[in-house]
Design a protein around this motif. Structure first.
Motif, PDB file in Angstrom:
ATOM      1  N   THR A  23      55.045  50.627  43.040  1.00  0.00           N
ATOM      2  CA  THR A  23      54.940  52.084  43.131  1.00  0.00           C
ATOM      3  C   THR A  23      55.021  52.659  41.723  1.00  0.00           C
ATOM      4  N   PRO A  25      54.898  56.512  39.437  1.00  0.00           N
ATOM      5  CA  PRO A  25      54.686  57.962  39.319  1.00  0.00           C
ATOM      6  C   PRO A  25      53.398  58.211  38.528  1.00  0.00           C
ATOM      7  N   ASP A  99      53.960  59.941  43.617  1.00  0.00           N
ATOM      8  CA  ASP A  99      53.982  58.497  43.415  1.00  0.00           C
ATOM      9  C   ASP A  99      52.804  57.866  44.159  1.00  0.00           C
TER      10      ASP A  99
END
Length: 150
Positions: A23, A25, A99
């Motif tokens: 993951t 941002p 995200d």
DNA sequence: GCCAACGTTGGC
DNA sequence: GCCAACGTTGGC
């Protein structure tokens, strides 16, 4: 559920980087249209075509999904960061991100050249002139078509 | 490296 | 509010 395309220069952040990180941002976006889409329109679970731009073979290379709601891009507050924005404040942050989570790599890259050849993709945004926006919505029919080429 | 497209900035 | 100058994106 909505669909999106997000561009990234592979030298800066590639699909393999996202695979490694899981993951990420989506920071550093400094375009109001792109910001507005992340802030207002992208929902958790939405599909994302991951596109490599400004490289030897521009191509759709993977699938990701939106993994968070919108929140302020932390890099705007860091004076040492490339994306620092002195006009941004905690109370009134200018730049908003979401995200992105890795889903899978395509079994092969779907190149821009190949997408341009496909008649049914003539109105796909990536194929249109002057397309500089790094995030844009993708019609389901285009999503399906692109992935049918895999 | 070139160039087209287009967003942003700032003078007026 | 207009518009020229400038910067960035991104394919080729």
């Amino acid at each position: 559920m909505a669909y999106w395309l997000m561009k990234s220069e592979p030298d800066a952040y590639s699909i393999d980087d996202l695979k490694r990180d899981g993951t990420e941002p989506w920071d550093g976006i400094r375009n109001y249209q792109a910001r507005n889409m992340m802030r207002d329109d992208m929902k958790i679970g939405d599909g994302v075509l991951f596109y490599h731009s400004s490289c030897k073979v521009p191509a759709v290379v993977g699938i990701a999904k939106v993994a968070s709601g919108p929140y302020p891009d932390p890099t705007q507050f860091d004076p040492k960061a490339k994306y620092y924005d002195e006009k941004s404040t905690d109370e009134n942050p200018r730049w908003i991100l979401v995200d992105i989570a890795f889903e899978r790599k395509l079994s092969r890259d779907i190149t821009l050249a190949e997408l341009k050849e496909h008649p049914a993709l003539a109105d796909f945004r990536l194929n249109q002139r002057g397309n500089r926006l790094s995030i844009f919505p993708v019609d389901k029919k285009h999503w399906d078509l692109v992935l049918s080429l895999e």
